[in-house]
Design a protein around this motif. Sequence first.
Motif, PDB file in Angstrom:
ATOM      1  N   GLY A 158      -9.954  18.834  43.779  1.00  0.00           N
ATOM      2  CA  GLY A 158      -9.729  17.474  43.291  1.00  0.00           C
ATOM      3  C   GLY A 158      -9.495  17.470  41.796  1.00  0.00           C
ATOM      4  N   MET A 159     -10.218  18.323  41.085  1.00  0.00           N
ATOM      5  CA  MET A 159     -10.105  18.385  39.634  1.00  0.00           C
ATOM      6  C   MET A 159      -8.697  18.844  39.224  1.00  0.00           C
ATOM      7  SD  MET A 159     -11.853  17.853  36.965  1.00  0.00           S
ATOM      8  CE  MET A 159     -11.578  18.189  35.239  1.00  0.00           C
ATOM      9  N   ALA A 160      -8.167  19.853  39.936  1.00  0.00           N
ATOM     10  CA  ALA A 160      -6.830  20.356  39.589  1.00  0.00           C
ATOM     11  C   ALA A 160      -5.781  19.278  39.828  1.00  0.00           C
ATOM     12  CB  ALA A 160      -6.511  21.608  40.409  1.00  0.00           C
ATOM     13  N   LEU A 161      -5.901  18.570  40.956  1.00  0.00           N
ATOM     14  CA  LEU A 161      -4.933  17.517  41.279  1.00  0.00           C
ATOM     15  C   LEU A 161      -4.999  16.397  40.237  1.00  0.00           C
ATOM     16  CD1 LEU A 161      -2.866  16.527  43.432  1.00  0.00           C
ATOM     17  CD2 LEU A 161      -4.757  15.332  44.534  1.00  0.00           C
ATOM     18  N   MET A 162      -6.207  15.992  39.908  1.00  0.00           N
ATOM     19  CA  MET A 162      -6.378  14.866  38.998  1.00  0.00           C
ATOM     20  C   MET A 162      -6.021  15.237  37.559  1.00  0.00           C
ATOM     21  SD  MET A 162      -7.126  12.188  40.630  1.00  0.00           S
ATOM     22  CE  MET A 162      -5.976  12.705  41.840  1.00  0.00           C
ATOM     23  N   ALA A 163      -6.283  16.492  37.160  1.00  0.00           N
ATOM     24  CA  ALA A 163      -5.936  16.917  35.796  1.00  0.00           C
ATOM     25  C   ALA A 163      -4.425  16.864  35.605  1.00  0.00           C
ATOM     26  CB  ALA A 163      -6.461  18.321  35.526  1.00  0.00           C
ATOM     27  N   ARG A 164      -3.685  17.227  36.678  1.00  0.00           N
ATOM     28  CA  ARG A 164      -2.223  17.147  36.579  1.00  0.00           C
ATOM     29  C   ARG A 164      -1.776  15.700  36.384  1.00  0.00           C
ATOM     30  NH1 ARG A 164      -0.136  21.673  40.847  1.00  0.00           N
ATOM     31  NH2 ARG A 164      -1.706  23.169  40.241  1.00  0.00           N
ATOM     32  N   ALA A 165      -2.391  14.796  37.161  1.00  0.00           N
ATOM     33  CA  ALA A 165      -2.017  13.379  37.066  1.00  0.00           C
ATOM     34  C   ALA A 165      -2.362  12.830  35.675  1.00  0.00           C
ATOM     35  CB  ALA A 165      -2.745  12.581  38.144  1.00  0.00           C
ATOM     36  N   HIS A 166      -3.503  13.242  35.137  1.00  0.00           N
ATOM     37  CA  HIS A 166      -3.960  12.782  33.825  1.00  0.00           C
ATOM     38  C   HIS A 166      -2.974  13.240  32.744  1.00  0.00           C
ATOM     39  CE1 HIS A 166      -6.810  13.316  30.298  1.00  0.00           C
ATOM     40  NE2 HIS A 166      -6.849  12.029  30.531  1.00  0.00           N
ATOM     41  N   THR A 167      -2.551  14.501  32.819  1.00  0.00           N
ATOM     42  CA  THR A 167      -1.598  15.031  31.833  1.00  0.00           C
ATOM     43  C   THR A 167      -0.245  14.330  31.973  1.00  0.00           C
ATOM     44  OG1 THR A 167      -2.719  17.143  31.996  1.00  0.00           O
ATOM     45  CG2 THR A 167      -0.572  17.184  30.966  1.00  0.00           C
ATOM     46  N   GLN A 168       0.140  14.114  33.244  1.00  0.00           N
ATOM     47  CA  GLN A 168       1.425  13.453  33.505  1.00  0.00           C
ATOM     48  C   GLN A 168       1.430  12.040  32.913  1.00  0.00           C
ATOM     49  OE1 GLN A 168       2.038  13.157  37.708  1.00  0.00           O
ATOM     50  NE2 GLN A 168       4.275  13.130  37.541  1.00  0.00           N
ATOM     51  N   ALA A 169       0.308  11.334  33.064  1.00  0.00           N
ATOM     52  CA  ALA A 169       0.212   9.970  32.520  1.00  0.00           C
ATOM     53  C   ALA A 169       0.352  10.019  30.996  1.00  0.00           C
ATOM     54  CB  ALA A 169      -1.119   9.336  32.924  1.00  0.00           C
TER      55      ALA A 169
ATOM     56  N   ASN B 243      -6.219  17.209  52.736  1.00  0.00           N
ATOM     57  CA  ASN B 243      -5.352  16.273  53.453  1.00  0.00           C
ATOM     58  C   ASN B 243      -4.437  15.509  52.507  1.00  0.00           C
ATOM     59  OD1 ASN B 243      -7.305  14.789  52.212  1.00  0.00           O
ATOM     60  ND2 ASN B 243      -7.816  13.515  53.962  1.00  0.00           N
ATOM     61  N   TYR B 244      -4.106  16.092  51.341  1.00  0.00           N
ATOM     62  CA  TYR B 244      -3.172  15.431  50.441  1.00  0.00           C
ATOM     63  C   TYR B 244      -1.809  16.061  50.630  1.00  0.00           C
ATOM     64  CZ  TYR B 244      -1.315  12.924  46.506  1.00  0.00           C
ATOM     65  OH  TYR B 244      -0.566  12.079  45.734  1.00  0.00           O
ATOM     66  N   LEU B 245      -0.806  15.196  50.859  1.00  0.00           N
ATOM     67  CA  LEU B 245       0.539  15.661  51.202  1.00  0.00           C
ATOM     68  C   LEU B 245       1.080  16.684  50.195  1.00  0.00           C
ATOM     69  CD1 LEU B 245       2.795  14.892  53.325  1.00  0.00           C
ATOM     70  CD2 LEU B 245       3.794  13.555  51.469  1.00  0.00           C
ATOM     71  N   GLY B 246       1.575  17.789  50.727  1.00  0.00           N
ATOM     72  CA  GLY B 246       2.262  18.757  49.866  1.00  0.00           C
ATOM     73  C   GLY B 246       1.412  19.926  49.421  1.00  0.00           C
ATOM     74  N   PHE B 247       0.151  19.962  49.859  1.00  0.00           N
ATOM     75  CA  PHE B 247      -0.715  21.080  49.455  1.00  0.00           C
ATOM     76  C   PHE B 247      -1.299  21.740  50.711  1.00  0.00           C
ATOM     77  CE2 PHE B 247      -0.459  18.386  45.776  1.00  0.00           C
ATOM     78  CZ  PHE B 247      -0.272  19.304  44.753  1.00  0.00           C
ATOM     79  N   PRO B 248      -0.463  22.541  51.407  1.00  0.00           N
ATOM     80  CA  PRO B 248      -0.893  23.079  52.698  1.00  0.00           C
ATOM     81  C   PRO B 248      -2.136  23.957  52.613  1.00  0.00           C
ATOM     82  CG  PRO B 248       1.144  24.117  51.958  1.00  0.00           C
ATOM     83  CD  PRO B 248       0.882  22.978  51.039  1.00  0.00           C
ATOM     84  N   THR B 249      -2.391  24.566  51.448  1.00  0.00           N
ATOM     85  CA  THR B 249      -3.593  25.401  51.348  1.00  0.00           C
ATOM     86  C   THR B 249      -4.729  24.642  50.676  1.00  0.00           C
ATOM     87  OG1 THR B 249      -2.773  26.291  49.268  1.00  0.00           O
ATOM     88  CG2 THR B 249      -2.330  27.597  51.243  1.00  0.00           C
ATOM     89  N   GLY B 250      -4.535  23.337  50.446  1.00  0.00           N
ATOM     90  CA  GLY B 250      -5.578  22.536  49.801  1.00  0.00           C
ATOM     91  C   GLY B 250      -5.491  22.671  48.288  1.00  0.00           C
ATOM     92  N   ILE B 251      -6.147  21.768  47.612  1.00  0.00           N
ATOM     93  CA  ILE B 251      -6.183  21.812  46.140  1.00  0.00           C
ATOM     94  C   ILE B 251      -7.509  21.199  45.701  1.00  0.00           C
ATOM     95  CG2 ILE B 251      -4.897  19.607  45.986  1.00  0.00           C
ATOM     96  CD1 ILE B 251      -3.728  20.718  43.312  1.00  0.00           C
TER      97      ILE B 251
ATOM     98  N   GLY C 117      -9.399   6.983  38.443  1.00  0.00           N
ATOM     99  CA  GLY C 117      -9.394   7.779  39.675  1.00  0.00           C
ATOM    100  C   GLY C 117      -7.940   7.910  40.132  1.00  0.00           C
ATOM    101  N   PRO C 118      -7.721   8.416  41.355  1.00  0.00           N
ATOM    102  CA  PRO C 118      -6.337   8.576  41.819  1.00  0.00           C
ATOM    103  C   PRO C 118      -5.557   7.268  41.816  1.00  0.00           C
ATOM    104  CG  PRO C 118      -7.940   9.170  43.548  1.00  0.00           C
ATOM    105  CD  PRO C 118      -8.701   8.965  42.293  1.00  0.00           C
ATOM    106  N   ALA C 119      -6.197   6.151  42.149  1.00  0.00           N
ATOM    107  CA  ALA C 119      -5.472   4.875  42.191  1.00  0.00           C
ATOM    108  C   ALA C 119      -5.042   4.474  40.775  1.00  0.00           C
ATOM    109  CB  ALA C 119      -6.361   3.789  42.814  1.00  0.00           C
ATOM    110  N   GLY C 120      -5.971   4.514  39.837  1.00  0.00           N
ATOM    111  CA  GLY C 120      -5.666   4.107  38.465  1.00  0.00           C
ATOM    112  C   GLY C 120      -4.654   5.028  37.810  1.00  0.00           C
ATOM    113  N   LEU C 121      -4.782   6.331  38.041  1.00  0.00           N
ATOM    114  CA  LEU C 121      -3.836   7.280  37.419  1.00  0.00           C
ATOM    115  C   LEU C 121      -2.438   7.114  38.002  1.00  0.00           C
ATOM    116  CD1 LEU C 121      -5.977  10.544  37.057  1.00  0.00           C
ATOM    117  CD2 LEU C 121      -5.254   8.980  35.249  1.00  0.00           C
TER     118      LEU C 121
END
Length: 561
Positions: free
Chosen positions: A286-297, A276-284, A239-243
Amino acid sequence: MPTPSIMETRRHQIFPTLAAAEIERVRRFGEVSCYGTGEALARVGDVGRGMMIILAGNVDVTHRGEGGRHEPIVTHGPGAFLGELAQLAGKPALVDAHAREPVQALIIAPDRLRALLIAEAELGERIMRALILRRVSLLEVGAGGPVIVGRVDNADVLRLEGFLRRNGHPRQRLNPDTDPEARALIERFHIDPGQLPIVLCPNGELLRNPGENELARCIGMVRPIDPNRVYDVAVVGAGPAGLATAVYAASEGLSVLVLDCRAFGGQAGASARIENYLGFPTGISGMALMARAHTQAQKFGVEMAIPDEATALRTPGDATDSPFVLELFNEERVRARSVVIACGARYRRLACTDLDAFEGASVHYWASPLEAKLCAGQEVALVGGGNSAGQAVVYLASHASKVWLLLRGTDLGASMSRYLVDRIAALPNVEVVTRSQVSGLEGRDGVLEAIRWRNGSSGVEVRRPVGHLFLFIGAEPNTDWLSGSGLALDPKGFVLTGADAGGDRLALETSRRGVFAIGDVRSNSIKRVAAAVGEGAQVVAALHAFLAAARPEPALAARPG
Ligand SMILES: Cc1cc2nc3c(=O)[nH]c(=O)nc-3n(C[C@H](O)[C@H](O)[C@H](O)COP(=O)(O)OP(=O)(O)OC[C@H]3O[C@@H](n4cnc5c(N)ncnc54)[C@H](O)[C@@H]3O)c2cc1C
């Protein structure tokens, strides 16, 4: 007008050409190989050698369309490169590639590709963007993934599609009632209607209504874990914590393995829109946010074992330098010098007869575009009063004809943020029913036809033709697997950390030295994406401190007498 595909709108970014000088700069990361006319550079389902930069000749890249026919995707010439996200992680290829004429290519293996992406910032960004966009475009057409044969509203079809979607893996679905190719497969493999869905994997293997583990192994999503390797950190939960732990720990040079029993992204991955995640004023999403983190990892070399479930934590003796052992459901073992527990929480179920008969097809615990599509133009009901319930109501209201929000209490504002309460009040097709409790579900074969609820004040039972019921009634910690570990838990089963776990524990450290807990699974944590990510970053400092203290000093060389 149909929405243009990503291939139409971003073709120049999907297929960039490297300049001669750039190729010279990256030669040190690879080795040159030659291929004869017609020879395969990549084959669907096979783990290839890595990313390939074409130095001479042309290569046809295709995907397997209807009846296994090769459909063209692109022809790569000199300066272009072959590969997508699978090549970053050393996973099986999703496309075929054949030399049109004699070809010379620079082969960059996955670990060297990761080194290149980090060493060459600007070029690395262009390559990384292309790899991501290529995966997105394969997802759009379902190319390279397994083919699921079954009806769209079948609970197992939804389960398998949901699993692949959550893991960012392409797939196709064929309807046995209308698709001639589906009927041909059913006849060829002598499938009874009761055995549907079936899944045809890219390696030609046919699975009959498989479990997620069986499917993942067949398509090469997950590989066996090396039992002799000792990782610096094993993280339970992607999840977000583990990633976040994975990204920050790996980027600082630690070897990291992340396990998840379902998919990357955790609960956040199921959120239709995070506002309410910092830096995404129009929202994002959850899948898009987490997919980025997964690829980054993965870019930083984190090993992902998904789906793999931890079933026990063994902490041998008290010696801080002994590796911890995680036992897995499939009887594999992971050895690591430190462990981060980031296994979050799971949805609470409703105490209602026959609930399990409707779960999957008609009773849902999240509201993604898949569920929203099923609800189009229908009446739906949602039980819950927290922020996640509020977000789901707002999202579903734009698809369903009517949303009933069933609340146990009397005041929505008691548990939901004001902005969501106000937004819900402004939606004409949402009705909030306070002091209500679901009293019955009606339907057949997993398909819900109506629900009944009882009004607490009047005792009157109301029946509505509701086809989909959403439950957002809180969560319980995923800590059953820790029962034999001896870790101190709070009365609700959340993991105690810091001063609550013992006098001299570090922040985020559990009652066992070297074992840390972060995110929703941690007692008294703030149950939010940002908090989980923050704790994932914070724990890395504690990991460094623990590992430095635990690592034995290098032995002093014996001095000659
Ligand atoms: C529908 C929904 C919408 C939400 N919207 C928002 C929002 O807009 N903003 C916000 O701030 N918060 C939101 N939240 C809350 C937020 O998603 C969570 O606080 C956050 O995801 C917690 O992160 P985590 O990494 O601690 O745990 P989780 O996200 O729960 O991830 C834990 C992971 O561990 C895995 N796991 C569990 N047990 C094991 C095991 N034994 N072995 C291997 N893996 C295991 C699970 O499969 C899961 O992937 C929402 C939650 C939901 C459900």
